[in-house]
Design a protein around this motif. Structure first.
Motif, short mmCIF file in Angstrom:
data_model
loop_
_atom_site.label_atom_id
_atom_site.label_comp_id
_atom_site.label_asym_id
_atom_site.label_seq_id
_atom_site.Cartn_x
_atom_site.Cartn_y
_atom_site.Cartn_z
N HIS A 154 17.71 3.28 1.36
CA HIS A 154 17.10 2.11 0.74
C HIS A 154 15.57 2.18 0.79
O HIS A 154 14.89 1.65 -0.09
CB HIS A 154 17.60 0.82 1.40
N GLN A 155 15.03 2.85 1.82
CA GLN A 155 13.58 3.00 1.90
C GLN A 155 13.07 4.00 0.86
O GLN A 155 11.97 3.86 0.34
CB GLN A 155 13.17 3.43 3.31
N VAL A 156 13.89 5.02 0.59
CA VAL A 156 13.53 5.97 -0.47
C VAL A 156 13.49 5.26 -1.81
O VAL A 156 12.55 5.43 -2.60
CB VAL A 156 14.53 7.15 -0.50
N ARG A 157 14.50 4.44 -2.07
CA ARG A 157 14.53 3.69 -3.34
C ARG A 157 13.35 2.73 -3.44
O ARG A 157 12.73 2.60 -4.49
CB ARG A 157 15.86 2.92 -3.47
N ALA A 163 10.19 4.66 -4.21
CA ALA A 163 10.19 5.10 -5.60
C ALA A 163 9.81 3.96 -6.54
O ALA A 163 8.98 4.12 -7.44
CB ALA A 163 11.55 5.67 -5.98
N GLN A 164 10.38 2.78 -6.28
CA GLN A 164 10.07 1.63 -7.13
C GLN A 164 8.63 1.16 -6.93
O GLN A 164 7.92 0.88 -7.89
CB GLN A 164 11.05 0.50 -6.81
N GLY A 165 8.21 1.08 -5.67
CA GLY A 165 6.88 0.58 -5.39
C GLY A 165 5.77 1.49 -5.88
O GLY A 165 4.70 1.03 -6.28
N LEU A 166 6.01 2.79 -5.86
CA LEU A 166 5.00 3.75 -6.28
C LEU A 166 5.15 4.19 -7.73
O LEU A 166 4.29 4.89 -8.25
CB LEU A 166 5.05 4.99 -5.37
N GLY A 167 6.27 3.80 -8.35
CA GLY A 167 6.50 4.23 -9.72
C GLY A 167 6.77 5.70 -9.84
O GLY A 167 6.37 6.34 -10.81
N LEU A 168 7.47 6.26 -8.84
CA LEU A 168 7.77 7.69 -8.82
C LEU A 168 9.29 7.89 -8.87
O LEU A 168 10.05 7.06 -8.38
CB LEU A 168 7.23 8.33 -7.54
N PRO A 169 9.74 9.02 -9.42
CA PRO A 169 11.18 9.30 -9.43
C PRO A 169 11.67 9.72 -8.04
O PRO A 169 10.94 10.39 -7.30
CB PRO A 169 11.31 10.44 -10.43
N GLU A 170 12.90 9.34 -7.71
CA GLU A 170 13.46 9.78 -6.42
C GLU A 170 13.63 11.29 -6.39
O GLU A 170 13.42 11.93 -5.36
CB GLU A 170 14.80 9.09 -6.16
N PRO A 193 0.83 -1.20 0.00
CA PRO A 193 0.00 0.00 0.00
C PRO A 193 0.86 1.25 0.00
O PRO A 193 1.97 1.26 0.55
CB PRO A 193 -0.80 -0.13 1.30
N ALA A 194 0.35 2.29 -0.62
CA ALA A 194 1.10 3.55 -0.69
C ALA A 194 1.46 4.05 0.70
O ALA A 194 2.56 4.56 0.92
CB ALA A 194 0.29 4.60 -1.44
N GLY A 195 0.53 3.89 1.66
CA GLY A 195 0.79 4.37 3.01
C GLY A 195 2.00 3.72 3.64
O GLY A 195 2.80 4.36 4.34
N ALA A 196 2.19 2.42 3.41
CA ALA A 196 3.32 1.70 4.00
C ALA A 196 4.63 2.19 3.41
O ALA A 196 5.66 2.25 4.11
CB ALA A 196 3.17 0.20 3.77
N LEU A 197 4.63 2.56 2.14
CA LEU A 197 5.84 3.04 1.50
C LEU A 197 6.12 4.50 1.84
O LEU A 197 7.27 4.90 2.00
CB LEU A 197 5.72 2.88 -0.02
N LEU A 198 5.05 5.28 1.97
CA LEU A 198 5.23 6.71 2.24
C LEU A 198 5.48 7.01 3.71
O LEU A 198 6.09 8.03 4.03
CB LEU A 198 3.99 7.48 1.79
N GLY A 199 5.00 6.14 4.59
CA GLY A 199 5.08 6.42 6.02
C GLY A 199 6.45 6.85 6.50
O GLY A 199 6.60 7.93 7.11
N PRO A 200 7.51 6.07 6.26
CA PRO A 200 8.84 6.48 6.73
C PRO A 200 9.32 7.78 6.09
O PRO A 200 10.00 8.58 6.74
CB PRO A 200 9.74 5.30 6.31
N LEU A 201 8.94 8.02 4.83
CA LEU A 201 9.36 9.25 4.16
C LEU A 201 8.70 10.46 4.80
O LEU A 201 9.35 11.47 5.07
CB LEU A 201 9.01 9.19 2.67
N LEU A 202 7.40 10.34 5.07
CA LEU A 202 6.67 11.47 5.66
C LEU A 202 7.08 11.72 7.10
O LEU A 202 6.98 12.84 7.59
CB LEU A 202 5.16 11.21 5.57
N ALA A 203 7.53 10.66 7.79
CA ALA A 203 8.00 10.81 9.17
C ALA A 203 9.38 11.43 9.23
O ALA A 203 9.84 11.84 10.30
CB ALA A 203 8.00 9.46 9.87
N GLY A 204 10.06 11.49 8.09
CA GLY A 204 11.41 12.05 8.06
C GLY A 204 12.47 11.10 8.56
O GLY A 204 13.59 11.54 8.86
N SER A 205 12.13 9.82 8.65
CA SER A 205 13.08 8.85 9.20
C SER A 205 13.55 7.84 8.16
O SER A 205 14.17 6.83 8.51
CB SER A 205 12.42 8.09 10.36
#
Length: 253
Positions: A40-43, A46-53, A24-36
């Motif tokens: 490797h989580q950013v990569r 990006a892969q899971g959501l099909g978005l550029p880093e 789910p998008a939330g599981a992938l975005l959660g750490p990014l939105l938390a700033g933590s």
């Protein structure tokens, strides 16, 4: 044997990629939105959501969870792509910049909501999330406004530090707050109109439908009560920030 091992490794890699894509998008975005998030989580996001880093991203924080699917979506036809994690939206901006996505949310009545400045990549979403949250604090309850941080910077500074906001309000407007509510509203309303008129007593008088001397006298009374001169830049800044603190306090009840 080697070929079988290589094939098995490729199958595992393919399975891992597929699993990431199904997260789910939330599981992938959660750490990014938390700033933590780690690199490797950013990569992975990006892969899971099909978005550029790297890209032009902004974050929107709404007062309530939006009625949108938890996946990418193009809202306004200019190429913007959305992902949602509860009430927090991440948008990869398209050709029209922020105006299109912000306008679409406003038209849909999705507010209140705060919008971050544009950041340069997924790794910066934590900062963007905090700034969008600061913008949301400036919205009045029950409103549907969608505001950007850059249009509410002074108010966001006051709203994000409630203990300092309360102190500023008491220090500057304390004597004003003990007045009869009607008189208080008259003086505060006159100040607001005068500020909206760029400090012109004459234009404020037209807006308020009274004589310019009446406006002048009300402002002088306000200066005496607050012990701040509206013609002194530093003291005017204090008065304006205290006015923001008063509005926020009234909005919160």
């Amino acid at each position: 044997m080697r070929r079988d091992a290589w094939a098995g490794g490729q199958q595992r890699a393919g399975a891992e990629t597929s699993a990431r894509a199904q997260q789910p998008a939330g599981a992938l975005l959660g750490p990014l939105l938390a700033g933590s998030a780690q690199p490797h989580q950013v990569r992975r996001a990006a892969q899971g959501l099909g978005l550029p880093e790297r890209g032009r991203y902004a974050v929107v924080v709404l007062g309530t969870a939006p009625m949108v699917p938890d996946r990418d979506r193009d809202r306004d036809g200019d190429g913007a792509r959305w992902c949602w994690c509860g009430e927090v939206g991440v948008v990869l901006l398209g050709r029209g910049g922020l105006d299109g996505p912000v306008g679409s949310l406003g038209e849909a009545g999705a507010g209140p909501g705060g919008v971050s400045p544009v950041v340069g990549g997924l790794a910066e979403l934590g900062l963007a999330r905090r700034l969008a949250g600061a913008a949301l604090l400036t919205c009045g309850p029950g409103t549907h406004e969608i505001v950007t941080l850059d249009e509410r910077l002074p108010t966001a500074l006051v709203a994000s530090r409630p203990e300092l906001s309360a102190r500023l309000l008491a220090e500057v407007f304390g004597p004003l707050l003990v007045l009869d509510p009607a008189e208080q509203a008259l003086l505060v309303g006159t100040l607001e109109v005068w500020l909206e008129c760029g400090g012109s007593v004459g234009r404020a008088a037209v807006r308020l439908r009274c004589h310019r001397n009446t406006v002048f006298n009300r402002l002088r009374r306000l200066e005496r009560l607050t012990s701040r001169s509206l013609s002194h830049p530093g003291e005017l800044v204090e008065t304006v920030l205290a006015l923001d603190a008063l509005r926020l306090s009234a909005a919160r009840g």
